[in-house]
Motif scaffolding. Sequence first.
Motif, mmCIF file in Angstrom:
data_model
loop_
_atom_site.group_PDB
_atom_site.id
_atom_site.type_symbol
_atom_site.label_atom_id
_atom_site.label_comp_id
_atom_site.label_asym_id
_atom_site.label_seq_id
_atom_site.Cartn_x
_atom_site.Cartn_y
_atom_site.Cartn_z
ATOM 1 N N LEU A 219 11.660 15.748 -15.683
ATOM 2 C CA LEU A 219 10.785 15.407 -14.561
ATOM 3 C C LEU A 219 9.683 14.447 -14.996
ATOM 4 N N VAL A 220 9.135 14.683 -16.174
ATOM 5 C CA VAL A 220 8.081 13.796 -16.698
ATOM 6 C C VAL A 220 8.642 12.397 -16.959
ATOM 7 N N VAL A 221 9.848 12.329 -17.525
ATOM 8 C CA VAL A 221 10.481 11.034 -17.794
ATOM 9 C C VAL A 221 10.725 10.279 -16.494
ATOM 10 N N LEU A 222 11.219 10.975 -15.486
ATOM 11 C CA LEU A 222 11.454 10.350 -14.188
ATOM 12 C C LEU A 222 10.139 9.876 -13.567
ATOM 13 N N PHE A 223 9.111 10.708 -13.707
ATOM 14 C CA PHE A 223 7.787 10.353 -13.179
ATOM 15 C C PHE A 223 7.284 9.059 -13.822
ATOM 16 N N VAL A 224 7.380 8.983 -15.142
ATOM 17 C CA VAL A 224 6.936 7.789 -15.869
ATOM 18 C C VAL A 224 7.772 6.584 -15.458
ATOM 19 N N GLY A 225 9.081 6.803 -15.273
ATOM 20 C CA GLY A 225 9.961 5.714 -14.860
ATOM 21 C C GLY A 225 9.595 5.157 -13.495
ATOM 22 N N VAL A 226 9.291 6.049 -12.561
ATOM 23 C CA VAL A 226 8.896 5.609 -11.220
ATOM 24 C C VAL A 226 7.590 4.826 -11.277
ATOM 25 N N VAL A 227 6.627 5.334 -12.036
ATOM 26 C CA VAL A 227 5.331 4.650 -12.168
ATOM 27 C C VAL A 227 5.519 3.269 -12.793
ATOM 28 N N ALA A 228 6.353 3.182 -13.833
ATOM 29 C CA ALA A 228 6.588 1.905 -14.507
ATOM 30 C C ALA A 228 7.268 0.909 -13.574
ATOM 31 N N LEU A 229 8.270 1.367 -12.822
ATOM 32 C CA LEU A 229 8.979 0.484 -11.896
ATOM 33 C C LEU A 229 8.054 0.011 -10.778
ATOM 34 N N THR A 230 7.195 0.908 -10.314
ATOM 35 C CA THR A 230 6.214 0.547 -9.291
ATOM 36 C C THR A 230 5.268 -0.530 -9.811
ATOM 37 N N GLY A 231 4.824 -0.361 -11.048
ATOM 38 C CA GLY A 231 3.945 -1.353 -11.655
ATOM 39 C C GLY A 231 4.622 -2.704 -11.790
ATOM 40 N N LEU A 232 5.912 -2.696 -12.123
ATOM 41 C CA LEU A 232 6.665 -3.947 -12.266
ATOM 42 C C LEU A 232 6.755 -4.686 -10.932
ATOM 43 N N VAL A 233 7.130 -3.960 -9.869
ATOM 44 C CA VAL A 233 7.249 -4.581 -8.553
ATOM 45 C C VAL A 233 5.889 -5.097 -8.083
ATOM 46 N N SER A 234 4.845 -4.300 -8.332
ATOM 47 C CA SER A 234 3.489 -4.717 -7.946
ATOM 48 C C SER A 234 3.085 -5.997 -8.673
#
Length: 249
Positions: A219-234
């Motif tokens: 869950l933590v890995v997925l959370f970090v992945g979502v945050v990282a992908l969001t940052g990339l798109v932003s």
Amino acid sequence: MKNLMLKIGTFFFKYRNQAFPLIIVALFALFAPTTAMFGSGAAEQWKDGVAILVVLSGLLLRATVIGYAYIQRGGRNKRVYAANLVTEGMFGVCRNPLYVGNMLIYAGLFLFHGNPVVVIVGCLLFGFIYQCIILAEEEFLSAKFGDAYSAYCRDVPRWGLKLSAFSASTEGMVFNLKRVVAKDYSTMSSTLIALLATEFYRVAADSITEQEVSYAVLLVVLFVGVVALTGLVSSLKKRGVFDELTAAH
């Protein structure tokens, strides 16, 4: 009562981006999520499955709206505003398809949390707030567009989906997936983060086994992945990569 609802709608139209997350965090912090619905782990899994389907239906509805005919719902200077009366795309199916999508997402998140107080209070509160916002918008649109808006209201439901009108209202239009990503990535990411955080809270509050530790790490890995992908798109959006796609049509 209507005047009070108009004031509430105007307030939340301006401050919803700040108020809504605070309300959700407060509800989720005050009441622990369920781990076994009616004492049954199987029932909890079924409930979670239904909740995720409701969330996905909300995201899909928002994607359909934005992919065909996006309009800026932020108004002008945080106040209700519209330059044109948009009736094509999903706005020919429902007068407030983005808000219906939002309500499905919120209802799904509250159901996924599972605490009866969160589900009931959350759904009723957000439903009331959105109704107030819609009334404030309708007041503006009625004054600006007059008979044209009245005719639109008679033909298209406020909350329901007139699916029989979908084909005609999207005729000649092309679905723009890139615009969906550009305009709605923050909604998608915040929804995923809320689901992952709730599930992590649920696991952490339970007795931890070796298997649950592995699940918590996932869950933590997925959370970090979502945050990282969001940052990339932003970051791409700030560089102007999506400029041609984010314009309202």
